[in-house]
Design an enzyme around this catalytic site. Sequence first.
Site, PDB file in Angstrom:
ATOM      1  CD  GLU A   1      -4.564   6.656   2.642  1.00 56.66           C
ATOM      2  OE1 GLU A   1      -4.321   5.282   2.520  1.00 56.66           O
ATOM      3  OE2 GLU A   1      -3.793   7.322   2.916  1.00 56.66           O
TER       4      GLU A   1
ATOM      5  CG  HIS B   1       0.435   6.129  -0.860  1.00 52.57           C
ATOM      6  ND1 HIS B   1      -0.866   6.929  -1.097  1.00 52.57           N
ATOM      7  CD2 HIS B   1       0.077   5.682   0.470  1.00 52.57           C
ATOM      8  CE1 HIS B   1      -1.896   6.621  -0.211  1.00 52.57           C
ATOM      9  NE2 HIS B   1      -1.250   5.816   0.867  1.00 52.57           N
TER      10      HIS B   1
ATOM     11  CG  HIS C   1      -1.612   1.281   1.444  1.00 61.06           C
ATOM     12  ND1 HIS C   1      -2.989   1.247   1.030  1.00 61.06           N
ATOM     13  CD2 HIS C   1      -1.416   2.524   2.100  1.00 61.06           C
ATOM     14  CE1 HIS C   1      -3.428   2.601   1.142  1.00 61.06           C
ATOM     15  NE2 HIS C   1      -2.644   3.151   1.931  1.00 61.06           N
ATOM     16  CD  GLU C   2       2.058   3.393   3.586  1.00 65.03           C
ATOM     17  OE1 GLU C   2       2.442   4.540   3.139  1.00 65.03           O
ATOM     18  OE2 GLU C   2       1.082   3.218   4.296  1.00 65.03           O
TER      19      GLU C   2
END
Length: 230
Positions: A151, A94, A90-91
Amino acid sequence: MQQLGEASFNQIKEQEKISSSRADTAYVQCISDRLVAEIPAGFGQRQWEVVVFDSPQINAFALPGGKIGVYNGLLKVAKNQDQVAAVVGHEIAHVLARHSNERVSRTQLSNLGLSAADMALGQSGLRQPAMAALGLGVQVGYLLPYGREQESEADRLGLELMARAGFNPEESISLWRNMSAASSGQQPPELLSTHPSHGTRTQELNAAMPNALALYQQARAQGKSPACRR
């Protein structure tokens, strides 16, 4: 943005305590390496630096320039390699989606003087907007939330990334359940407080799961079977 990411990461390493646990570091490195291997070649960044910080924070982050930071408090809530991969994926997403760039306008980026990021971070007038552009608070260890759409996009891209690497995407839902349980009767984990509500996230992950599972089965058929153990 890469210069800012590298300068910020170096500053964080100077001010935060780096974990002395070789086991934790090897574990997170193992997971991160498999995720990074699935990043499209066109992105350009092939080598990512991974650091585990000795902190009870339940958090993680990734920065432009190929930087990944994981607080070892996360490893108490993420129960297996797949759940850690859900957070790190997920990070990384980004960064791949260039969400840091979207935080600031072209004018603001120009004013920061990206060619001298190390100097910018040392000047009080520029340090705050520079760090904010990367999702970092001026206070070390404090991460700023991304927007709701960012997100959701990172959830979807991160889910695909972990599945392509051979991590079970269904564990992402178990992870957020663990997060929700960890917040019962107390302040929520840092990672949870900067993200959408548990119910909203679970609903969106379930909607994206059929595609992720197809990618996961394809990866397993290709022999991608991570065995990262703490």
